[in-house]
Design an enzyme around this catalytic site. Structure first.
Site, short mmCIF file in Angstrom:
data_model
loop_
_atom_site.label_atom_id
_atom_site.label_comp_id
_atom_site.label_asym_id
_atom_site.label_seq_id
_atom_site.Cartn_x
_atom_site.Cartn_y
_atom_site.Cartn_z
N GLU B 188 -89.65 -60.82 -37.56
CA GLU B 188 -90.30 -60.93 -36.25
C GLU B 188 -89.29 -60.91 -35.10
O GLU B 188 -89.54 -60.27 -34.07
CB GLU B 188 -91.12 -62.23 -36.16
CG GLU B 188 -92.42 -62.21 -36.94
CD GLU B 188 -92.26 -62.50 -38.42
OE1 GLU B 188 -91.12 -62.81 -38.84
OE2 GLU B 188 -93.24 -62.43 -39.15
N HIS B 257 -99.20 -72.93 -40.64
CA HIS B 257 -100.03 -71.75 -40.34
C HIS B 257 -101.22 -72.09 -39.44
O HIS B 257 -102.14 -71.29 -39.33
CB HIS B 257 -100.56 -71.11 -41.63
CG HIS B 257 -99.53 -70.34 -42.40
ND1 HIS B 257 -98.49 -70.95 -43.05
CD2 HIS B 257 -99.39 -69.02 -42.62
CE1 HIS B 257 -97.74 -70.03 -43.64
NE2 HIS B 257 -98.26 -68.85 -43.39
#
Lengths: 334, 454
Positions: B188, B257
């Site tokens: 990322e 998450h």
């Protein structure tokens, strides 16, 4: 793997180089040095604030690399960026006025020493976060490839940034997607105050792309002709669609990391030795004189010209007003 | 002994699916590991394997049936010589093909007080509408903008050949090719930086983060490079880029998450921040985001992806940033929310209506810029306000709104503003604790009763 040592790469210095070319390098390097000396003075006078990282000693790196650039090529670097801007033709007045935080500066005084840009000259900063400019540079190359325009990007970073994780994420993608980017590692041997041997497990940074299939070579960064030759080779590689290339340019910074460097991590003798024996400007000066291309008088005249340009920039940077207060609220959104 | 084969849960958020195709027919012998059927979930079409061996005695749910709830018996496995009819067949009567009614203002029913549903101001009344999921709306928005603008490209993990981790980019690789739909390695930080650099270089990237949790790896490039460069360059170098992906809690995926980043990004000058609830807003705002010359954080929600809403059928439908939507008008209290918070808020408004409390419901839709005027006008009318969001309580969007309301509408307030938020804990995994950590409509109802002194 096409990683090569500097000794193989360098052509016989001075051979087949025209007088004009040598004079151009001399002039360009001297402009950077005199400009940086002036910036140092202005900092001492309190006219420049914050961080200010001088490029003195490393002039041959940008001047040599720029020698192979064509219109539309892009460049991006870290916060030690004044030399890069001058080498790609940005106005010294605009650079100096940015250092003093004035409206006449390239960023209207809102960026400072570390954050300057020029769309016109394809200079994409000037970035204050170590290593962040590396993926950004690959992104510029991504755009060039997307637009199929044949241009390359010079993504400069130091030996310190070479240990950043995002550099290797970028190496992987740049190689995978064959991006036309030249990763220029300006190895001045110190990441701030940490000597390379104290921070880096393997000394040869030009081999850092080997795991990704990126060729690299080490280059003598105190020899502008060697840098130029390496730049030509790397540019040809990128323009041929072969993907990225790594150049580890071995150089040396004479001044501190920033203006507030205590200089406790290296000896005065070490710096003095580099200055006396390996100075890049002195090297071109010798080539000019010994080759019969210029006399002492000629070079003195150039010196005078450069001083005038730098003084004019300094004057401008003092006279240009501070940005009007409304500028606080502009340029946040396009 | 005959055993029932149940509709499996094939993703954390799957509540129902489509039985796309049977690969075995009645009477076929089945071995463990054989592929019985193809099942389409909210994320992908997946092969469903047999666990036990036997004979496929009876198929209870015909292929092509949509909306089959998890755990519904879909077939009966029998042994040699055994009849499938021996198994009671209530399952056959439960195809559960009905999609759950979308939560909309119109869903309010016979309540003691009348609920006024306000037409969306984003398109003219009488515009033709079609029903689609948030997922389809997002995909349409990207496809339309990519058709119109060659500089727009999509980059992210699994956006191409996998067809999108959440199927948002399904079909885009086929239409636009690998030059414009780019699968990245799982890096990322690096690909966000490359995308930002390409935006400096004149392209208009859409970066999909598989979830915004992973964007933490890239946050330096988002904030320091994308958001600040225009300012630092004195206006020379903008960064037209969209960072999008699911944000907030999904279901049972625990602390790393499940986080709502709305307030984080909303703090940063130079960014624009969008967090849509409905499919129409998802489409109109995403198209607007792609056209915006600034970096836009576009916060989606995994649970909302499969929800259906009416979306206007218009050639070019965009929604300007900074305009809240009043979902329903009311007189007793102003409820302000955004994103999935709207689901709980509208539910709460229904419950309140049943008790005779009239709530005005405002969906902020964009968090930077925020439409303060709509909120303030409503608070000046109702004199009470409750904010609703999924994120953590400290430094929340609700905190900020409370401060603005206090400064600009203090004299209109009849009660303190209450911020309903997620709890101040990392998200737990256990189902009961997760439920406790999240904001609920009952908590909103309780807050409203507090501010209305009931």
């Amino acid at each position: 793997m096409a990683t090569r040592k500097a000794t193989e790469a360098a052509s016989a210095p001075g051979a087949n180089v025209s007088k004009d070319e040598l004079l151009t390098y001399y002039r360009d390097m001297l402009l950077i040095r005199r400009f940086e000396e002036k910036a140092g003075q202005l900092y001492g006078m309190g006219l420049i604030g914050g961080f200010c990282h001088l490029y003195i000693g490393q002039e041959a790196v940008v001047v040599g690399l720029e020698a192979a650039a064509i219109e539309g090529d892009k460049r991006i670097t870290s916060y030690r960026d004044h030399g890069h801007m001058l080498a790609c033709g940005m106005d010294p007045k605009g650079v100096m006025a940015e250092l003093t935080g004035r409206i006449g500066g390239l960023s209207k005084g809102k960026g400072g020493s570390m954050h300057m840009f020029s769309k016109e000259k394809h200079f994409y900063g000037g970035h204050g976060i170590v290593g962040a400019q590396v993926p950004l540079g690959a992104g510029l190359a991504f755009a060039d490839k997307y637009n199929e325009n044949g241009n390359v990007t010079f993504a400069y970073f130091g030996d310190g940034a070479a240990n950043q994780g995002q550099v290797y994420e970028t190496f992987n993608m740049a190689a995978l997607w064959k991006l036309p980017v030249i990763f220029v590692i300006e190895n001045n041997q110190y990441a701030m105050g940490t000597a390379q041997k104290r921070s880096t497990s393997t000394p040869d940074l030009y081999t850092r792309g080997a795991a990704f299939g990126i060729p690299g070579e080490a280059v003598d960064g105190m020899d502008v002709l060697a840098v130029k030759a390496a730049s030509e080779k790397a540019c040809a590689h990128c323009r041929a669609g072969e993907g990225p290339y790594i150049l580890e340019i071995k150089t040396y910074r004479y001044r501190g990391h920033s203006m507030s460097d205590p200089a406790k991590y290296r000896t005065r003798e070490e710096v003095q030795k580099m200055r006396e024996e390996r100075d890049a400007i002195e090297h071109v000066r010798e080539l000019l004189i010994n080759g019969g291309h210029a006399t002492d008088e000629d070079l003195k005249a150039i010196d005078k010209e450069i001083k005038a340009i730098v003084n004019e920039a300094a004057e401008f940077s003092k006279e240009s007003p501070e940005p009007p207060l409304e500028e606080l609220w502009t340029d946040i959104y396009a | 002994m005959a055993t029932e084969i149940l509709m499996p849960a094939l993703s954390p958020t799957m509540e129902e699916g489509t039985l796309a195709k049977w690969l075995k027919k009645e009477g076929d012998t089945v071995s463990a590991g054989d592929i019985l059927a193809e099942i389409e979930t909210d994320k992908a079409t997946m092969e469903f394997e047999a666990v036990d061996e036997g004979i496929l005695g009876k198929i209870l749910i015909a292929e092509g049936t949509a909306g089959v709830k998890v755990n519904t018996p879909i077939a009966v496995l029998v042994e040699e010589g055994e009849s499938a009819d021996a198994v009671v067949a209530p399952a056959a009567a439960a195809p559960a093909a009905e999609a759950p009614a979308p939560v909309t203002a119109a869903a309010a029913v016979a309540a003691p007080i009348e609920v006024v549903s306000k037409a969306s101001p984003d398109f003219p009344e009488g515009t033709e509408m079609k029903t689609m999921t948030v997922r389809e709306a997002l995909r349409e928005a990207m496809a339309e903008e990519m058709r119109g603008t060659p500089e727009v490209y999509l980059m992210g993990e699994e956006v191409g050949e996998y067809q999108g981790a959440y199927k948002i980019s399904q079909g885009l690789l086929d239409e636009f090719g690998p030059k414009r739909v780019i699968d990245t390695p799982i890096t990322e930080h690096g690909f966000a930086g490359i995308a930002v650099g390409s935006a400096f270089g004149g392209l208009k990237p859409i970066v999909e983060f598989m979830t915004f949790n992973f964007a933490m790896q890239a946050i330096d490039q988002i904030i320091n490079s994308a958001a600040k460069t225009l300012y630092m360059s004195g206006g020379q170098m903008g960064c037209p880029i969209v960072f999008r992906g699911p944000n907030g809690a999904a279901a049972r995926v625990a602390a790393q998450h499940s986080q709502d980043y709305a307030a984080w990004y909303a703090m940063i000058p130079g960014l624009k921040v969008v967090m849509p609830y409905s499919a129409a807003d998802a489409k109109g705002l995403l198209k607007q985001a792609i056209r915006d010359p600034n970096p836009v954080i576009f916060l989606e929600n995994e649970i909302l992806y499969g929800q259906s809403f009416d979306v206007p059928v218009l050639d070019d439908f965009t929604i300007p940033f900074g305009k809240a939507r009043i979902w329903r008008e009311g007189t007793d209290v102003t409820l302000v929310s955004f994103g999935i918070g709207m689901k709980h808020t509208l539910e709460a408004a229904d419950k309140l209506a049943a008790e005779g409390i009239s709530a005005e419901v405002i969906d902020l839709r964009t968090l930077r810029p925020i439409d303060y005027d709509t909120v303030l006008a409503s608070v000046m009318k109702t004199n009470r306000c409750v904010t609703v969001e999924e994120g953590f309580p400290v430094g929340s969007i609700g905190n900020h709104l409370s401060s603005v309301i206090m400064e600009r509408a203090f004299d209109y307030l009849d009660a303190p503003v209450i911020n309903c938020t997620g709890k101040d804990v990392p998200m737990p995994y256990a189902a009961n604790l997760e439920k406790l950590a999240l904001i609920t409509s009952d908590e909103v109802v309780a807050a409203v009763k507090k501010v209305t002194y009931r």
